[in-house]
Scaffold this motif. Structure first.
Motif, PDB file in Angstrom:
ATOM      1  N   GLY A 118       0.787  -1.224   0.000  1.00  0.00           N
ATOM      2  CA  GLY A 118       0.000   0.000   0.000  1.00  0.00           C
ATOM      3  C   GLY A 118       0.822   1.279   0.000  1.00  0.00           C
ATOM      4  O   GLY A 118       0.263   2.370  -0.053  1.00  0.00           O
ATOM      5  N   TRP A 119       2.137   1.169   0.051  1.00  0.00           N
ATOM      6  CA  TRP A 119       3.005   2.356   0.024  1.00  0.00           C
ATOM      7  C   TRP A 119       2.754   3.101  -1.289  1.00  0.00           C
ATOM      8  O   TRP A 119       2.702   2.504  -2.347  1.00  0.00           O
ATOM      9  CB  TRP A 119       4.464   1.925   0.111  1.00  0.00           C
ATOM     10  N   ILE A 120       2.609   4.425  -1.213  1.00  0.00           N
ATOM     11  CA  ILE A 120       2.303   5.250  -2.378  1.00  0.00           C
ATOM     12  C   ILE A 120       3.562   5.959  -2.871  1.00  0.00           C
ATOM     13  O   ILE A 120       4.297   6.562  -2.097  1.00  0.00           O
ATOM     14  CB  ILE A 120       1.222   6.311  -2.047  1.00  0.00           C
ATOM     15  N   ILE A 121       3.775   5.893  -4.179  1.00  0.00           N
ATOM     16  CA  ILE A 121       4.835   6.645  -4.848  1.00  0.00           C
ATOM     17  C   ILE A 121       4.141   7.628  -5.778  1.00  0.00           C
ATOM     18  O   ILE A 121       3.415   7.232  -6.689  1.00  0.00           O
ATOM     19  CB  ILE A 121       5.775   5.725  -5.667  1.00  0.00           C
ATOM     20  N   ASP A 122       4.362   8.934  -5.530  1.00  0.00           N
ATOM     21  CA  ASP A 122       3.758   9.932  -6.410  1.00  0.00           C
ATOM     22  C   ASP A 122       4.753  10.986  -6.892  1.00  0.00           C
ATOM     23  O   ASP A 122       4.392  11.907  -7.610  1.00  0.00           O
ATOM     24  CB  ASP A 122       2.550  10.588  -5.757  1.00  0.00           C
ATOM     25  N   GLN A 123       6.021  10.852  -6.517  1.00  0.00           N
ATOM     26  CA  GLN A 123       7.042  11.780  -6.985  1.00  0.00           C
ATOM     27  C   GLN A 123       7.415  11.439  -8.421  1.00  0.00           C
ATOM     28  O   GLN A 123       7.708  10.295  -8.738  1.00  0.00           O
ATOM     29  CB  GLN A 123       8.288  11.711  -6.102  1.00  0.00           C
ATOM     30  N   ARG A 124       7.406  12.449  -9.278  1.00  0.00           N
ATOM     31  CA  ARG A 124       7.773  12.246 -10.680  1.00  0.00           C
ATOM     32  C   ARG A 124       9.278  12.089 -10.818  1.00  0.00           C
ATOM     33  O   ARG A 124      10.046  12.738 -10.116  1.00  0.00           O
ATOM     34  CB  ARG A 124       7.310  13.417 -11.533  1.00  0.00           C
TER      35      ARG A 124
END
Length: 192
Positions: A118-124
């Motif tokens: 469930g860890w979120i990665i949203d950095q481009r």
């Protein structure tokens, strides 16, 4: 002896689109390679492997699901952790010791947590935000050493399942570790 291990029960990986870094929505900002850490005199011992900087190639929010890996020499234990590094930090390629005290010194800057689904990665990937998210493998070994041949990171992006293949070999040197691509990656010392 070829061994497989994983941190969570796997979903059917044949339904997933598998790719290497920059070949899909998630990148680890790495290519294929090998890193090794020489064994100290004191056993058991720990090494940390990183520089897997997770980012989104498209800007799509990514949800991490599972880390899987294949070992050629099974170490005592492999822990997968996530590091949220602050601006000005450097990634760790490989070092002796756990993230809290690499090479007998201070620990890595930033927040370090055990990998969880469930860890979120949203950095481009194409935006320098200063800090970064780093995937770390913490390997505890004895005199035989350990050898992770490759790893896979299953994730979801835009409602679709993917697998990021990490073609980076991580070696804790020991008596059972063999040469890789014809090169001896370890300086084998007399191990108690």
């Amino acid at each position: 002896m070829l061994a497989f291990a994983m941190t969570f029960s796997s979903s059917c990986s044949s339904e997933r689109e598998e790719h290497t870094s920059k070949g899909g929505p998630l990148s680890a900002e790495t290519k294929a390679g090998v890193t090794s850490v020489d064994a100290p005199e004191k056993m058991p011992w720990t090494a940390t492997f990183g520089s897997f900087l997770l980012c989104s190639t498209t800007g799509t929010k990514i949800t991490l699901e599972e880390v899987r890996y294949e070992t050629l020499v099974e170490p005592f234990n492999i822990s997968v952790v996530m590091r949220e590094a602050p601006p000005g930090s450097s990634p760790v390629s490989s070092a002796s010791g756990p993230p809290s005290s690499l090479d007998g010194g201070e620990g890595l800057a930033g927040e370090i947590e055990e990998f969880k689904k469930g860890w979120i990665i949203d950095q481009r990937c194409d935006v320098n935000a200063g800090g970064f998210t780093e995937l770390l493998f913490v390997v505890e070994s004895g005199k035989f050493g350990g050898h992770i041949r490759q790893a896979w990171l299953d994730y979801e992006a835009g409602g679709n399942p993917y697998t990021l293949k990490i073609d980076w070999q991580m070696i804790t040197c020991g008596t059972k570790v063999e040469p890789v691509d014809g090169l001896d990656r370890c300086e084998i010392k007399a191990v108690p």
